[in-house]
Design a protein around this motif. Structure first.
Motif, PDB file in Angstrom:
ATOM      1  N   SER A 129      46.560  31.044  48.209  1.00 40.97           N
ATOM      2  CA  SER A 129      45.133  31.376  48.081  1.00 40.97           C
ATOM      3  C   SER A 129      44.801  32.530  49.026  1.00 40.97           C
ATOM      4  CB  SER A 129      44.264  30.166  48.437  1.00 40.97           C
ATOM      5  OG  SER A 129      44.392  29.866  49.828  1.00 40.97           O
ATOM      6  N   ILE A 130      43.642  33.104  48.840  1.00 35.32           N
ATOM      7  CA  ILE A 130      43.186  34.183  49.714  1.00 35.32           C
ATOM      8  C   ILE A 130      43.089  33.686  51.150  1.00 35.32           C
ATOM      9  CG2 ILE A 130      41.159  35.581  50.325  1.00 35.32           C
ATOM     10  CD1 ILE A 130      40.721  36.086  47.361  1.00 35.32           C
ATOM     11  N   GLU A 157      31.170  30.231  35.074  1.00 37.14           N
ATOM     12  CA  GLU A 157      32.208  29.211  34.848  1.00 37.14           C
ATOM     13  C   GLU A 157      33.427  29.814  34.162  1.00 37.14           C
ATOM     14  OE1 GLU A 157      29.451  25.204  34.342  1.00 37.14           O
ATOM     15  OE2 GLU A 157      29.782  26.537  32.624  1.00 37.14           O
ATOM     16  N   LYS A 158      33.202  30.670  33.166  1.00 34.28           N
ATOM     17  CA  LYS A 158      34.319  31.309  32.460  1.00 34.28           C
ATOM     18  C   LYS A 158      35.108  32.216  33.410  1.00 34.28           C
ATOM     19  CE  LYS A 158      31.734  32.917  29.112  1.00 34.28           C
ATOM     20  NZ  LYS A 158      31.309  33.650  27.881  1.00 34.28           N
ATOM     21  N   ASP A 159      34.397  32.986  34.223  1.00 37.06           N
ATOM     22  CA  ASP A 159      35.067  33.918  35.143  1.00 37.06           C
ATOM     23  C   ASP A 159      35.833  33.166  36.227  1.00 37.06           C
ATOM     24  OD1 ASP A 159      34.081  36.010  33.688  1.00 37.06           O
ATOM     25  OD2 ASP A 159      32.455  36.494  35.071  1.00 37.06           O
ATOM     26  N   GLU A 160      35.253  32.060  36.709  1.00 39.58           N
ATOM     27  CA  GLU A 160      35.938  31.255  37.728  1.00 39.58           C
ATOM     28  C   GLU A 160      37.232  30.667  37.171  1.00 39.58           C
ATOM     29  OE1 GLU A 160      33.137  28.332  39.014  1.00 39.58           O
ATOM     30  OE2 GLU A 160      32.336  29.592  40.631  1.00 39.58           O
ATOM     31  N   LYS A 161      37.171  30.207  35.936  1.00 37.66           N
ATOM     32  CA  LYS A 161      38.362  29.637  35.301  1.00 37.66           C
ATOM     33  C   LYS A 161      39.455  30.691  35.159  1.00 37.66           C
ATOM     34  CE  LYS A 161      39.919  27.162  31.174  1.00 37.66           C
ATOM     35  NZ  LYS A 161      39.531  26.622  29.841  1.00 37.66           N
ATOM     36  N   GLU A 162      39.067  31.881  34.703  1.00 37.89           N
ATOM     37  CA  GLU A 162      40.033  32.972  34.542  1.00 37.89           C
ATOM     38  C   GLU A 162      40.617  33.395  35.891  1.00 37.89           C
ATOM     39  OE1 GLU A 162      38.243  36.203  32.458  1.00 37.89           O
ATOM     40  OE2 GLU A 162      37.899  35.045  30.620  1.00 37.89           O
ATOM     41  N   ALA A 163      39.766  33.448  36.926  1.00 33.91           N
ATOM     42  CA  ALA A 163      40.229  33.846  38.257  1.00 33.91           C
ATOM     43  C   ALA A 163      41.215  32.824  38.815  1.00 33.91           C
ATOM     44  CB  ALA A 163      39.039  34.006  39.204  1.00 33.91           C
ATOM     45  N   ASN A 164      40.908  31.551  38.665  1.00 36.82           N
ATOM     46  CA  ASN A 164      41.798  30.495  39.169  1.00 36.82           C
ATOM     47  C   ASN A 164      43.155  30.521  38.466  1.00 36.82           C
ATOM     48  OD1 ASN A 164      39.874  29.548  40.960  1.00 36.82           O
ATOM     49  ND2 ASN A 164      39.033  28.059  39.501  1.00 36.82           N
ATOM     50  N   PRO A 221      31.708  36.583  43.845  1.00 35.65           N
ATOM     51  CA  PRO A 221      32.912  36.132  44.567  1.00 35.65           C
ATOM     52  C   PRO A 221      33.856  37.274  44.943  1.00 35.65           C
ATOM     53  CG  PRO A 221      33.019  35.494  42.256  1.00 35.65           C
ATOM     54  CD  PRO A 221      31.627  35.982  42.499  1.00 35.65           C
ATOM     55  N   TYR A 222      33.854  38.335  44.155  1.00 33.97           N
ATOM     56  CA  TYR A 222      34.718  39.476  44.481  1.00 33.97           C
ATOM     57  C   TYR A 222      34.259  40.106  45.793  1.00 33.97           C
ATOM     58  CZ  TYR A 222      37.171  43.938  44.207  1.00 33.97           C
ATOM     59  OH  TYR A 222      37.958  45.027  44.495  1.00 33.97           O
ATOM     60  N   LEU A 223      32.951  40.375  45.924  1.00 34.63           N
ATOM     61  CA  LEU A 223      32.429  41.009  47.138  1.00 34.63           C
ATOM     62  C   LEU A 223      32.538  40.079  48.344  1.00 34.63           C
ATOM     63  CD1 LEU A 223      29.237  42.845  45.797  1.00 34.63           C
ATOM     64  CD2 LEU A 223      31.493  43.808  46.281  1.00 34.63           C
ATOM     65  N   VAL A 224      32.310  38.788  48.132  1.00 37.42           N
ATOM     66  CA  VAL A 224      32.419  37.815  49.225  1.00 37.42           C
ATOM     67  C   VAL A 224      33.839  37.796  49.779  1.00 37.42           C
ATOM     68  CG1 VAL A 224      32.372  35.356  49.802  1.00 37.42           C
ATOM     69  CG2 VAL A 224      30.520  36.356  48.461  1.00 37.42           C
ATOM     70  N   ALA A 284      46.561  38.838  49.945  1.00 37.62           N
ATOM     71  CA  ALA A 284      45.143  38.484  49.820  1.00 37.62           C
ATOM     72  C   ALA A 284      44.445  39.397  48.824  1.00 37.62           C
ATOM     73  CB  ALA A 284      44.462  38.555  51.186  1.00 37.62           C
ATOM     74  N   ARG A 285      44.736  40.703  48.913  1.00 41.02           N
ATOM     75  CA  ARG A 285      44.112  41.660  47.989  1.00 41.02           C
ATOM     76  C   ARG A 285      44.698  41.543  46.571  1.00 41.02           C
ATOM     77  NH1 ARG A 285      42.994  44.661  52.679  1.00 41.02           N
ATOM     78  NH2 ARG A 285      40.759  45.120  52.709  1.00 41.02           N
ATOM     79  N   LYS A 286      45.914  41.103  46.495  1.00 43.70           N
ATOM     80  CA  LYS A 286      46.530  40.859  45.191  1.00 43.70           C
ATOM     81  C   LYS A 286      45.735  39.778  44.453  1.00 43.70           C
ATOM     82  CE  LYS A 286      50.977  39.309  43.237  1.00 43.70           C
ATOM     83  NZ  LYS A 286      52.362  38.888  43.583  1.00 43.70           N
ATOM     84  N   TYR A 287      45.351  38.737  45.182  1.00 44.32           N
ATOM     85  CA  TYR A 287      44.557  37.666  44.587  1.00 44.32           C
ATOM     86  C   TYR A 287      43.109  38.112  44.354  1.00 44.32           C
ATOM     87  CZ  TYR A 287      48.463  34.635  45.994  1.00 44.32           C
ATOM     88  OH  TYR A 287      49.712  34.066  46.149  1.00 44.32           O
ATOM     89  N   LEU A 288      42.610  38.984  45.218  1.00 47.74           N
ATOM     90  CA  LEU A 288      41.231  39.478  45.083  1.00 47.74           C
ATOM     91  C   LEU A 288      41.021  40.121  43.718  1.00 47.74           C
ATOM     92  CD1 LEU A 288      38.424  40.209  46.297  1.00 47.74           C
ATOM     93  CD2 LEU A 288      39.485  42.307  47.166  1.00 47.74           C
ATOM     94  N   ASN A 289      42.043  40.817  43.236  1.00 43.59           N
ATOM     95  CA  ASN A 289      41.937  41.512  41.952  1.00 43.59           C
ATOM     96  C   ASN A 289      41.792  40.560  40.771  1.00 43.59           C
ATOM     97  OD1 ASN A 289      42.089  44.103  43.065  1.00 43.59           O
ATOM     98  ND2 ASN A 289      44.327  44.045  43.113  1.00 43.59           N
ATOM     99  N   CYS A 290      41.958  39.277  41.018  1.00 46.53           N
ATOM    100  CA  CYS A 290      41.773  38.294  39.945  1.00 46.53           C
ATOM    101  C   CYS A 290      40.289  38.019  39.688  1.00 46.53           C
ATOM    102  CB  CYS A 290      42.461  36.970  40.321  1.00 46.53           C
ATOM    103  SG  CYS A 290      44.268  37.040  40.255  1.00 46.53           S
ATOM    104  N   TYR A 291      39.446  38.381  40.649  1.00 49.14           N
ATOM    105  CA  TYR A 291      38.020  38.075  40.531  1.00 49.14           C
ATOM    106  C   TYR A 291      37.259  39.229  39.890  1.00 49.14           C
ATOM    107  CZ  TYR A 291      38.962  34.119  43.592  1.00 49.14           C
ATOM    108  OH  TYR A 291      39.453  32.955  44.118  1.00 49.14           O
ATOM    109  N   LYS A 292      36.284  38.883  39.086  1.00 43.44           N
ATOM    110  CA  LYS A 292      35.455  39.885  38.441  1.00 43.44           C
ATOM    111  C   LYS A 292      34.375  40.330  39.415  1.00 43.44           C
ATOM    112  CE  LYS A 292      33.227  40.919  34.069  1.00 43.44           C
ATOM    113  NZ  LYS A 292      33.040  40.460  32.670  1.00 43.44           N
ATOM    114  N   ASN A 293      34.165  41.641  39.503  1.00 41.65           N
ATOM    115  CA  ASN A 293      33.143  42.181  40.399  1.00 41.65           C
ATOM    116  C   ASN A 293      31.793  42.081  39.702  1.00 41.65           C
ATOM    117  OD1 ASN A 293      31.603  43.517  42.255  1.00 41.65           O
ATOM    118  ND2 ASN A 293      32.923  45.307  42.403  1.00 41.65           N
ATOM    119  N   ALA A 294      31.218  40.878  39.765  1.00 39.28           N
ATOM    120  CA  ALA A 294      29.949  40.621  39.086  1.00 39.28           C
ATOM    121  C   ALA A 294      29.157  39.568  39.843  1.00 39.28           C
ATOM    122  CB  ALA A 294      30.198  40.155  37.653  1.00 39.28           C
TER     123      ALA A 294
END
Length: 274
Positions: free
Chosen positions: A48-49, A27-34, A102-105, A61-71
């Protein structure tokens, strides 16, 4: 004693309330990514991506991808640490982990869309490079049949042959292995020692060449039909010298029945091979 029990119950309730109010890692990572995507999209056309992919803007798209944590996350939304420091792509649980990450997806979604777009526009070398850079060559090879079949409908043979030449076989032939083992390969831990997987991959590839050849014959394109003959891959068959040996001592030789069948088809169509 009663007072101690009451204190324990109250502490348990307080801990339960605290835990339920505490946000999970996911939930914390999703909030930060959004929040990150929202901030980065202020000066962008696509927000959006998915929107960026739909318009083939893979840079954004890849610019936004970097907002997601690879976890990856477990069922409780906490970090899934089972894969820490491991070569997770070789792990049987990798798919479960990837789908929770979500990063890998999103990375897979972007990469698949990008190399499909590049292939369809004739940029096969660049498409393969994109797949390789993102460690997705298997997905690239898996995508080729559908892309080629669409190009067959357009009779775009030049682009088709450019794509086919980028095909990379995962499995290799070994003359010191039998073509296959007699027992069910699904339960065989030794199947990698046979040429079974090599033959299956070659069969998939040759079926694709057959589709190209069929189209070339229908359209009376003798040049493309002849090109197909040079593309058929040989399969592993039993070496007759070892046919009386047990399966673990049998060996293989290469034969190309698919090419032989293609020559017959071309001849029957009235085309001249030479």
């Amino acid at each position: 004693m009663k007072e101690i029990i009451i204190i324990l119950i109250v502490c348990g309730l307080i801990f339960g309330i605290f835990k339920s109010c505490k946000s999970s890692d996911k939930e914390k990572d999703e909030k930060e990514a959004n929040e990150c995507v929202k901030e980065k999209s202020e000066n962008e056309k696509y927000k959006s991506i998915e929107e960026a992919i739909a318009s083939y803007d893979f840079v954004v798209a890849r610019k936004y991808l970097n907002c997601y944590k690879n976890a990856g996350y477990d069922n409780n939304g906490d970090y899934d640490n089972r894969y820490s420091g491991r070569k997770i792509k070789d792990d049987s649980y990798y798919l479960e982990y990837k789908n929770s990450n979500p990063y890998l997806v999103n990375q897979e979604k972007i990469t698949q869309a990008e190399f499909a777009y590049l292939i369809q526009n004739g940029e096969t070398v660049r498409a393969k490079s994109v797949a390789k850079e993102n460690d997705m060559m298997e997905l690239y090879i898996d995508a080729i049949p559908d892309i080629v079949n669409k190009l067959i409908e357009k009779k775009d043979y030049d682009n088709i042959f450019n794509i086919i030449t980028t095909w990379t076989f995962k499995y290799t032939f070994s003359e010191n292995r039998p073509p296959f083992y007699e027992y069910d390969k699904r339960y065989s831990s030794n199947d990698a020692q046979a040429n079974t997987f090599y033959n299956e991959e070659v069969q998939l590839y040759n079926n694709l060449i057959d589709n190209i050849l069929k189209s070339a014959i229908i359209n009376n394109d003798d040049i493309s039909a002849k090109k197909c003959l040079s593309l058929y891959a040989p399969i592993a068959v039993l070496d007759p010298k070892t046919k009386n040996e047990d399966s673990f001592n049998q060996k293989s030789i290469l034969q190309n029945p698919a090419r032989d069948a293609a020559i017959r088809k071309i001849t029957e169509s009235g085309m001249k091979i030479n």
